[in-house]
Design a protein around this motif. Structure first.
Motif, short mmCIF file in Angstrom:
data_model
loop_
_atom_site.label_atom_id
_atom_site.label_comp_id
_atom_site.label_asym_id
_atom_site.label_seq_id
_atom_site.Cartn_x
_atom_site.Cartn_y
_atom_site.Cartn_z
N ARG A 182 48.84 38.20 43.36
CA ARG A 182 47.98 38.91 42.41
C ARG A 182 47.01 39.86 43.11
O ARG A 182 46.69 40.92 42.56
N ASP A 183 46.54 39.50 44.31
CA ASP A 183 45.66 40.43 45.03
C ASP A 183 46.42 41.66 45.50
O ASP A 183 45.86 42.76 45.58
N TYR A 184 47.71 41.47 45.82
CA TYR A 184 48.52 42.60 46.24
C TYR A 184 48.75 43.59 45.09
O TYR A 184 48.94 44.78 45.32
N LYS A 199 42.82 43.81 29.69
CA LYS A 199 42.39 44.07 28.31
C LYS A 199 43.55 43.86 27.34
O LYS A 199 43.37 43.32 26.24
N ILE A 200 44.74 44.30 27.74
CA ILE A 200 45.91 44.09 26.88
C ILE A 200 46.18 42.61 26.72
O ILE A 200 46.47 42.12 25.62
N LYS A 201 46.09 41.85 27.80
CA LYS A 201 46.31 40.40 27.73
C LYS A 201 45.29 39.74 26.80
O LYS A 201 45.64 38.90 25.97
N ARG A 208 42.73 32.87 25.96
CA ARG A 208 42.99 32.87 27.40
C ARG A 208 43.64 31.56 27.87
O ARG A 208 43.21 30.94 28.83
N ILE A 209 44.68 31.17 27.15
CA ILE A 209 45.35 29.90 27.46
C ILE A 209 46.78 30.09 27.96
O ILE A 209 47.42 29.13 28.39
N LEU A 210 47.30 31.32 27.91
CA LEU A 210 48.68 31.55 28.30
C LEU A 210 48.74 31.98 29.77
O LEU A 210 48.42 33.12 30.11
N ASN A 211 49.12 31.04 30.62
CA ASN A 211 49.23 31.33 32.07
C ASN A 211 47.99 32.05 32.61
O ASN A 211 48.10 33.12 33.23
N PRO A 212 46.80 31.51 32.41
CA PRO A 212 45.60 32.19 32.91
C PRO A 212 45.61 32.30 34.43
O PRO A 212 46.06 31.40 35.13
N ASP A 213 45.13 33.43 34.89
CA ASP A 213 44.93 33.69 36.33
C ASP A 213 46.24 33.87 37.10
O ASP A 213 46.21 33.92 38.34
N LYS A 214 47.35 33.99 36.44
CA LYS A 214 48.61 34.08 37.18
C LYS A 214 48.89 35.47 37.72
O LYS A 214 49.25 35.62 38.88
N ASP A 219 38.62 36.23 35.19
CA ASP A 219 37.31 36.75 35.55
C ASP A 219 37.42 37.41 36.93
O ASP A 219 37.54 36.71 37.94
N PRO A 220 37.40 38.73 37.00
CA PRO A 220 37.60 39.39 38.30
C PRO A 220 36.49 39.10 39.31
O PRO A 220 36.67 39.32 40.50
N ASN A 221 35.36 38.59 38.82
CA ASN A 221 34.24 38.27 39.72
C ASN A 221 34.25 36.83 40.20
O ASN A 221 33.36 36.42 40.95
N GLU A 222 35.26 36.07 39.76
CA GLU A 222 35.34 34.67 40.17
C GLU A 222 35.60 34.59 41.68
O GLU A 222 36.48 35.27 42.20
N PRO A 223 34.81 33.78 42.40
CA PRO A 223 35.02 33.68 43.85
C PRO A 223 36.35 32.99 44.18
O PRO A 223 36.86 32.21 43.39
N GLU A 224 36.90 33.33 45.33
CA GLU A 224 38.15 32.73 45.78
C GLU A 224 37.92 31.27 46.13
O GLU A 224 36.89 30.90 46.70
N GLU A 225 38.88 30.41 45.77
CA GLU A 225 38.83 29.01 46.18
C GLU A 225 39.44 28.85 47.56
O GLU A 225 40.40 29.56 47.89
N GLU A 226 38.91 27.96 48.32
CA GLU A 226 39.49 27.69 49.64
C GLU A 226 40.75 26.88 49.47
O GLU A 226 40.81 25.94 48.68
#
Length: 228
Positions: A182-184, A199-201, A208-214, A219-226
């Protein structure tokens, strides 16, 4: 038009999955057809001439269903042959990183050569198969199950993706964008394009229940998890 590199052919031969033994050279497999046997034969002869003009090592033509199955079976067992080879040469817990990119056909040969050189330089066993007719190819990279080997494989894949983007290609032709790429997608398409996708999604999936974050972060400002 399918491509198998010389290592892929080597792994297939070692697997014993096919009754035929293939020349361990980069191999193109083509399915040719026409509206009559005569048309198909004419096309086959034309392709044969083109192959000869480009210094092919051999040209094998399969006409019966049995012959077709034998030739195409090498492509069908590509993944399992690579895994089995890794278990024999590395260890039973060998890991496989399989990824793909796609580039314009005019840049396919260069991209393939550079990717192969980078994998070899890193010291990995690997194989490459590709849908050469549309510029899409897959790398199967074998590595030991250690954090160090994982990071080294990750860097090789990053280079493969960087080269694809630089060649006006895409970070994935078939495997799709998920957590791993996703970052690529942002690198390839830019923040504005990904923001529009988001926005389309949201318009189709307000809860926001269909494959969130895939494909991108909700949330584009959410910090990366280790990752561990």
């Amino acid at each position: 038009m399918e491509l198998l590199d010389s290592d892929m052919i080597k792994f297939v031969n070692a697997s014993g999955e096919t009754s035929l033994k293939y020349d361990e050279s980069p191999t193109l497999m083509l399915k040719l057809g026409g509206n009559s046997k005569e048309a198909a034969k004419l096309l086959t002869n034309t392709v044969k001439v083109i192959c000869k003009e480009n210094n092919n090592k051999s040209f094998r033509f399969a006409e019966s269903e049995e012959e077709k199955f034998e030739l195409w079976n090498a492509r069908k067992v590509a993944l399992w042959s690579t895994i089995n080879y890794g278990k024999q040469k590395i260890d039973e817990d060998v890991q496989l990183w399989t990824t793909d990119v796609a580039v314009p056909i005019s840049k396919l040969c260069t991209s393939l050569q550079e990717t192969k050189e980078a994998i070899n330089k890193a010291g990995f066993y690997s194989s490459i198969v590709g849908h050469a007719g549309d510029g899409n190819y897959h790398a199967f990279i074998l590595y030991k199950n250690t954090p160090e080997e994982y990071e080294k494989a990750k860097q090789v894949v990053q280079g493969m993706i960087d080269r694809a983007i630089a060649a006006d290609g895409t970070v994935t032709g078939e495997h799709g964008v998920g957590y791993g790429k996703r970052d690529y997608l942002v690198e390839e398409s830019g923040e504005d394009a990904v923001s529009l996708m988001r926005k389309i999604k949201f318009s189709l999936d307000p809860n926001r229940i269909l494959n969130p974050d895939k494909v991108f972060k909700i949330d584009p400002n959410e910090p990366e998890e280790e990752s561990h």
